[in-house]
Enzyme design. Structure first.
Site, mmCIF file in Angstrom:
data_model
loop_
_atom_site.group_PDB
_atom_site.id
_atom_site.type_symbol
_atom_site.label_atom_id
_atom_site.label_comp_id
_atom_site.label_asym_id
_atom_site.label_seq_id
_atom_site.Cartn_x
_atom_site.Cartn_y
_atom_site.Cartn_z
ATOM 1 N N CYS A 54 25.778 -18.824 -54.337
ATOM 2 C CA CYS A 54 24.414 -19.325 -54.488
ATOM 3 C C CYS A 54 24.392 -20.821 -54.770
ATOM 4 C CB CYS A 54 23.747 -18.565 -55.633
ATOM 5 S SG CYS A 54 22.137 -19.225 -56.098
ATOM 6 N N TYR A 180 16.125 -22.288 -46.613
ATOM 7 C CA TYR A 180 15.650 -20.915 -46.807
ATOM 8 C C TYR A 180 14.314 -20.693 -46.101
ATOM 9 C CZ TYR A 180 19.278 -19.953 -50.224
ATOM 10 O OH TYR A 180 20.500 -19.744 -50.826
#
Length: 309
Positions: A54, A180
């Site tokens: 992440c 994203y």
């Protein structure tokens, strides 16, 4: 991939129907801080739950390494594969709570919690609760809230804060979150809107770095490290998996040299785990990559001289 609703786990992908196919990130829910009343800075009291995959968690690992807090702030790393149970912990990996799923920590902190279960998580072992799950705030806590336990220069120097904040704002929206927005878009229009903004912002970064070594001043600041965690994932994940394919970072002499410059700062390479990064994105996001096949490559040498002295 999933979320908690009133403390119950549900395996639900992101719902973009109500937002015209656009991905919208949920705000973080836990926003206390080390140094606030009830959360004094103490070595070994807090634990950082992270994923090597992440980018949001990665920025806290970088700050921890740069500030010399490896011993004072222990880390638990979740598994790279995230499927129907969300972030998982290997058996025996959680020395504090014995959790097997990260959502169990969230419900221990708040039994009726509703929302996404994300990393990083800053956990207080004395009160058995989540202090904070907002990566930007945890990064600053690591930089400044641990006092004499930490070392090294500030990542958020007072005389540069206004410029750092301004750069962070558009880098976050168009680049950190922009990849994203492109990857999780479910309409062509939403995807093209995100990708266009992403590459315009990268061109803006390139123009800045053509004139100076780092984004703000002559030393890396949090603005650089917040950008770094996206750039280091770009060619191996975002170009293919998230369809951010107009150009690669390695095709830009300026951006690629800058990326190598940051990667070669002592302590940084150890925070980069491409095996976790690629496994997580390609094998976890079955809505995007149904087969779960993880591609080989690209073969990129981040240790080559960068020439940005």
């Amino acid at each position: 991939m999933g979320l908690l609703i009133d403390g119950q786990w549900h395996d639900h992908w992101y719902d973009t129907a109500a937002s015209g196919g656009r991905f919208e990130r949920q705000p973080s829910a836990f926003r206390d801080k080390v140094g606030d009343r009830g959360f004094p800075a103490e070595a070994g009291r807090y634990r950082l739950y992270v994923s090597y995959a992440c980018p949001w968690a990665h920025r806290t690992l970088i700050a921890r390494a740069l500030k010399g807090l490896e011993d004072a702030l222990p880390v638990t790393v979740v598994e790279p594969l995230m499927l129907e149970n969300g972030w998982e912990l290997a058996e025996g990996a959680d020395p504090l709570e014995g959790a097997r799923f990260l959502h169990q920590l969230y419900t221990r902190a708040k039994a009726d919690y509703s929302g996404r279960v994300s990393v990083p998580v800053l956990w207080d072992s004395q009160t058995a609760t989540i202090v904070n799950n907002e990566s930007a705030e945890i990064l600053r806590m690591i930089d400044s809230a641990f006092g004499a336990l930490a070392s090294g220069p500030s990542l958020y120097p007072e005389d540069k804060r206004e410029e750092i904040d301004a750069i962070n704002a558009w880098v976050y929206d168009a680049i950190n979150n922009g990849v994203y927005k492109a990857g999780f878009a479910t309409t062509q229009a939403a995807y093209e809107e995100a990708v266009t903004a992403l590459f315009a912002a990268l061109a803006r970064v390139e123009a800045i770095l053509s004139e100076r070594r780092f984004l703000v001043g002559d030393q890396p600041t949090e603005a650089d490290w917040r950008l770094f965690t996206t750039l280091i994932r770009f060619d191996c994940v975002y170009v293919g998996h998230f369809k951010c394919a107009l150009r690669r970072i390695s095709d830009s002499p300026v951006l690629f040299a800058y990326l190598r410059d940051l990667y070669q700062v002592p302590g940084i390479a150890q925070t980069v785990r491409f095996d976790h990064i690629k496994t997580h994105y390609y094998a976890s996001h079955r809505t995007i990559n149904p087969t779960g096949i993880v591609p080989l490559g690209p073969d990129i040498d981040f240790t080559a001289p960068h020439g940005r002295g």
